[in-house]
Every structure is written in structure tokens, then in C-alpha cells.
Enzyme design. Structure first.
Site, short mmCIF file in Angstrom:
data_model
loop_
_atom_site.label_atom_id
_atom_site.label_comp_id
_atom_site.label_asym_id
_atom_site.label_seq_id
_atom_site.Cartn_x
_atom_site.Cartn_y
_atom_site.Cartn_z
N GLU A 247 -64.76 -118.28 -86.89
CA GLU A 247 -65.69 -119.61 -86.38
C GLU A 247 -66.09 -119.07 -85.38
O GLU A 247 -65.31 -119.12 -84.06
CB GLU A 247 -64.44 -120.44 -87.02
CG GLU A 247 -63.53 -120.54 -87.99
CD GLU A 247 -64.93 -121.65 -89.16
OE1 GLU A 247 -66.05 -121.70 -88.56
OE2 GLU A 247 -64.54 -120.95 -90.22
N HIS B 135 -71.36 -116.26 -93.69
CA HIS B 135 -70.37 -116.78 -94.56
C HIS B 135 -71.26 -116.88 -95.99
O HIS B 135 -70.51 -116.70 -97.27
CB HIS B 135 -69.60 -118.65 -94.31
CG HIS B 135 -68.58 -118.25 -94.98
ND1 HIS B 135 -67.88 -120.16 -94.93
CD2 HIS B 135 -68.02 -118.09 -96.53
CE1 HIS B 135 -67.45 -120.40 -95.64
NE2 HIS B 135 -67.18 -119.21 -97.22
N ASP C 61 -74.10 -121.87 -93.24
CA ASP C 61 -73.11 -120.83 -91.84
C ASP C 61 -72.69 -119.27 -92.28
O ASP C 61 -73.01 -118.70 -93.46
CB ASP C 61 -72.07 -120.97 -91.45
CG ASP C 61 -71.04 -120.97 -92.37
OD1 ASP C 61 -70.65 -120.97 -93.72
OD2 ASP C 61 -70.18 -120.77 -91.54
ZN LIG Z 1 -67.90 -121.19 -93.66
#
Ligand SMILES: [Zn+2]
Length: 247
Positions: free
Chosen positions: A94, A136, A146
Site C-alpha cells: 500500500e 490492484h 488503484d
Molecule cells: Zn487496492
């Protein structure tokens, strides 16, 4: 090679450890939340049932959230080539960014430097194929945007992380917005399926809607300057090059 991280473990992972050879993918995400500390709270909150292996903060610090050999919960329902539910086979990274919903920002220089270091470390450790380094949105076309069109895929490719086309930008741009025929559109989508994108879409959405989403997903990844969901000659040429250069 040592990697400097800060520990902030999440309870959100499968209890069973996986063998390291099961790790075949790296999946990049943005946090998609207004602020960084709330994103970290969410990733480590037992109620949220989400997590990842690493979080890259705005200042470039790398937070270790789930150890690599445990399955973190970042990908959700997902598909790539013959793989389903990619949590099992991936490391999830992330990166702090408010995302499309809260004012999508450029990733910071410090984030990109950290991303490079972390990716190189993981690629070497688990021998990850460049073609298996994905966003993703690549594996969840209908649900996700994203890490988005500001993610530095081209820069990463220059540093041997992930794939990108090998075409000359000045020649390529002349083909932008030039229309494609129906046959060429089909060639474009078939190329995307060969690259690894899912052919399947849910029955509650029309095939046409799915293909528009897929075109946008492709553009966020490989033609980042214009994400309009229209398949022009530039998109077609890039898709052909990806097949030729990387398959
Ligand atoms: Zn994601």
C-alpha cells in the site's frame, strides 16, 4: 541486503504460513483515504478485515504490517491469467495517497525511492517475474482504480520492475485519438487477455460496460496521459507491443 522497516503488525492475515515459493506476485495499491494515520489504523484494525504486507508512508518510511510468509488481505476478489484470489500468491504494498475519491495526488519522491528499494528487495528474495508485478486495478477491473494513472510504472520499468512498452513516445503520440475499427478493437482486447487481464465479468454488468472498464484499466497502467475508455490507435499499438516485447 537489509531493508529498513518500522513494525506495526496487523491481526488481519491467515494463520497458516505459506511456503516462500507460493509468492509469485507483487500487487501495488494506494490507501485511498483522506489521511495517513487513519489508513494505518484501518490496516491494523481487526474490525476492518483488511491489511497488506507493507505500507509506504508519504515520508518514504516503510511500515511492515504482515510478515511476507503470511497471507494478508489486500486483493479481495481478483483474477490474473489462471490465478484467482491473488492474496494467496502475492505480496501487497500500500502507498499512502488519498486516491481518486479524495483528491488523487502525485506520489512523493520519497515514496518512489522507497518503492524502488522495497520492490527490488522482494523481487530478488522471491524471484518474482516482471510480468507478475501488477496494480490492484489490473486484477480487479470492475472494482478498483488503484494505484492509478499517477503511479510511476514507466520509471519502475526502467529500473527493471514490472513491464512497460518499448515504443518511442514521439512516434506513438501521433496515433492518439485515431479511431480503430471493430476488428482492431477485438485485437486490442484479445491482446489484453493474453497479457493476463480477466475475460470474465459478472452477469449483472453488460459485456460492453466491462470492456470500457477494461480499456480504462489498461490506460491507467500503460497510457496514463489519457484515460478515456476509448480504444484508439495508440492503445492498439501499445497492446501489440506488450505482447511482442514481453510474451
Ligand atoms: Zn487496492
Amino acid at each position: 541486503m537489509a531493508l529498513k522497516t518500522i513494525l506495526n503488525y496487523s491481526p488481519n492475515f491467515n494463520p497458516k504460513k505459506r511456503p516462500s515459493k507460493q509468492i509469485k506476485f507483487i500487487i501495488f495499491h494506494y490507501t485511498g483515504m483522506k489521511n495517513e494515520s487513519n489508513a494505518l489504523k484501518r490496516l491494523t484494525d481487526i474490525q476492518s478485515e483488511v491489511s497488506c504486507h507493507y505500507l509506504i508512508k508519504n515520508n518514504g518510511e516503510i511500515v511492515k504490517i504482515v510478515p511476507d510468509l503470511y497471507i494478508a488481505w489486500h486483493a479481495g476478489e481478483s483474477s490474473w491469467k489462471n490465478y484467482k484470489s491473488l492474496n494467496q500468491n502475492s505480496i501487497g504494498i500500500e502507498i499512502t495517497n488519498p486516491g481518486h475519491e479524495y483528491g488523487y495526488k502525485n506520489f512523493t519522491k520519497k515514496q518512489i525511492t522507497a518503492l524502488l528499494k522495497l520492490s527490488k528487495f522482494l523481487i530478488k528474495k522471491y524471484k518474482i517475474n516482471a510480468k507478475n508485478i501488477l496494480g490492484h486495478s489490473d486484477i480487479a477491473v470492475l472494482r478498483k482504480k488503484d494505484p492509478g494513472e499517477k503511479f510511476p510504472w514507466k520509471y519502475l520499468f526502467k529500473n527493471k520492475i514490472g513491464i512497460w512498452h518499448t515504443l518511442n513516445k514521439r512516434d506513438l503520440i501521433k496515433n492518439r485519438k485515431l479511431e480503430t475499427s471493430k476488428i482492431e478493437e477485438n485485437i486490442f482486447f484479445n491482446n489484453l487477455f493474453k497479457v493476463g487481464y480477466s475475460k470474465k465479468y459478472k452477469t449483472n454488468i453488460s459485456k460492453n460496460k466491462y470492456l470500457i472498464k477494461l480499456a480504462k484499466t489498461f490506460q491507467r497502467r500503460f497510457r496514463q496521459e489519457l484515460v478515456d475508455g476509448k480504444i484508439d490507435q495508440e492503445c492498439l499499438i501499445i497492446s501489440k507491443n506488450l505482447i511482442k516485447a514481453h510474451n
